[in-house]
Design an enzyme around this catalytic site. Structure first.
Site, PDB file in Angstrom:
ATOM      1  N   CYS A 132       0.826  -1.205   0.000  1.00  0.00           N
ATOM      2  CA  CYS A 132       0.000   0.000   0.000  1.00  0.00           C
ATOM      3  C   CYS A 132       0.860   1.253   0.000  1.00  0.00           C
ATOM      4  O   CYS A 132       1.427   1.625   1.032  1.00  0.00           O
ATOM      5  CB  CYS A 132      -0.927   0.000   1.220  1.00  0.00           C
ATOM      6  SG  CYS A 132      -2.003   1.449   1.315  1.00  0.00           S
ATOM      7  N   CYS A 135      -0.470   4.048   2.253  1.00  0.00           N
ATOM      8  CA  CYS A 135      -0.257   3.807   3.689  1.00  0.00           C
ATOM      9  C   CYS A 135       1.179   4.067   4.104  1.00  0.00           C
ATOM     10  O   CYS A 135       1.443   4.636   5.162  1.00  0.00           O
ATOM     11  CB  CYS A 135      -0.622   2.360   4.029  1.00  0.00           C
ATOM     12  SG  CYS A 135      -2.244   1.813   3.453  1.00  0.00           S
ATOM     13  N   ASP A 136       2.131   3.605   3.280  1.00  0.00           N
ATOM     14  CA  ASP A 136       3.519   3.538   3.728  1.00  0.00           C
ATOM     15  C   ASP A 136       4.512   4.415   2.964  1.00  0.00           C
ATOM     16  O   ASP A 136       5.685   4.465   3.326  1.00  0.00           O
ATOM     17  CB  ASP A 136       4.005   2.081   3.647  1.00  0.00           C
ATOM     18  CG  ASP A 136       3.184   1.162   4.530  1.00  0.00           C
ATOM     19  OD1 ASP A 136       2.695   1.628   5.571  1.00  0.00           O
ATOM     20  OD2 ASP A 136       3.013  -0.022   4.173  1.00  0.00           O
TER      21      ASP A 136
END
Length: 316
Positions: A132, A135-136
């Site tokens: 992701c 997300c990261d």
């Protein structure tokens, strides 16, 4: 007989459990093989509102579960092998525990990222390996990143990651990409994106400090193996919605995502509601999943109370 059963314990399912429990609907939540969903494999969650310093993914899920339990939600570990939606009450078969019945069903079984299945991948998930970018990506500011994949998802993730990384290299096992022309053109026009085509991922390699050194690949032209050095590896080969157990009893798109009536969580079967990534192939974020979990609970509550004014014959 249960009023409502919730399948799945990610942000969507747990939010639905919180709302339904507070409404005295006494929900039973069935935990699958991965209680807590994808967030349990995420270390730091920094984009969930209310946590200015971030929070560990497993801790966030544990807090949400405790909140649901506080209001009376009941949890049961099990694997649902079959669901019968042809008649009411709905019938669910839980492996090793027999059959359950319910008046309403909330599906929040999520979607699982497709993985490469190579050594070092699962072991380093959340610690140098990610599925992701949204997300990261922030954690790789100024670093080198590899994105594995050749479709639209890979092009989108690679382009997004250039906001943070000093260099992004797309790794694909073929010479030609599968992505749409517009997505390819956008990626190829980005100076930060390099290409390692015709290379097959072999192994995620760690360095002496325990971090990621890079990705070992096999050059299909020469047959030789080489190490593509990087600080992070993002696997972007798609997601698979966890809907196989439904055996086509609900309307789904060609990828298997459950279709819902726009603006609601209602499915093609009255009394069945879907929330989270199992019906969302676009956003796939914890906060959006939680939002649809709230929607599913409210839709379900109205249905169970008989207050819904929906003409179900006009649904999907």
């Amino acid at each position: 007989m249960r009023k409502v059963i919730i399948l799945g314990t990610g942000p969507a399912g747990l939010t639905a459990a919180i709302y339904l429990a507070r409404a005295n609907m006494e929900p039973l939540v069935i935990e699958g093989q991965e209680p807590g969903g994808q967030l349990t494999t995420t270390t730091d969650v920094e984009n969930f509102p209310g946590f200015p310093d971030g929070i560990l993914g497993p801790e966030l899920m544990d807090n949400m579960r405790k909140q649901a339990e506080r209001f009376g939600a009941e949890f049961q570990r099990g694997w649902v092998t079959n669901v019968d939606l042809s008649n009411r009450p709905f019938r669910l078969t839980v492996e090793g525990k027999g059959e359950l019945e319910c008046e309403a069903l909330v599906l929040s079984t999520g979607a699982s990222a497709k993985l490469l299945g190579i050594p070092g991948e699962k072991e380093n998930m959340g610690q140098g390996v990610s599925t992701c970018a949204t997300c990261d990506g922030f954690f790789y500011r100024g670093k080198k990143i590899l994105v594995v994949g050749g479709g639209d998802s890979a092009m989108e993730e690679a382009t997004f990651l250039t906001k943070f990384a000093s260099q992004v290299t797309v790794v694909h096992r073929r010479t030609e990409l599968r992505a749409s022309k517009i997505m390819q053109d956008r990626a190829k026009a980005n100076d930060k994106i390099d290409w390692a085509l015709n290379r097959v991922p072999v192994e995620v390699v760690k360095n002496e400090d325990g971090g990621i050194q890079g990705l070992k690949v096999k050059n299909k032209e020469t047959g030789e193996e080489e190490l593509l050095e990087a600080d992070g590896v993002f696997v972007a080969i798609g997601h698979r919605p966890n809907t196989g157990f439904l055996n086509g009893q609900l309307n789904m798109d060609e990828q298997g995502y459950i279709e819902v009536t726009p603006g609601t969580t209602r499915t093609s079967v009255e009394g069945v509601f879907a929330c989270g990534d199992v019906q969302d192939h676009v956003y796939r974020q914890a906060i959006t999943a939680a939002g649809t979990g709230c929607m599913a609970a409210m839709d379900c509550e109205k249905y169970l109370e008989g207050a819904a004014t929906v003409d179900w014959s006009q649904s999907l």
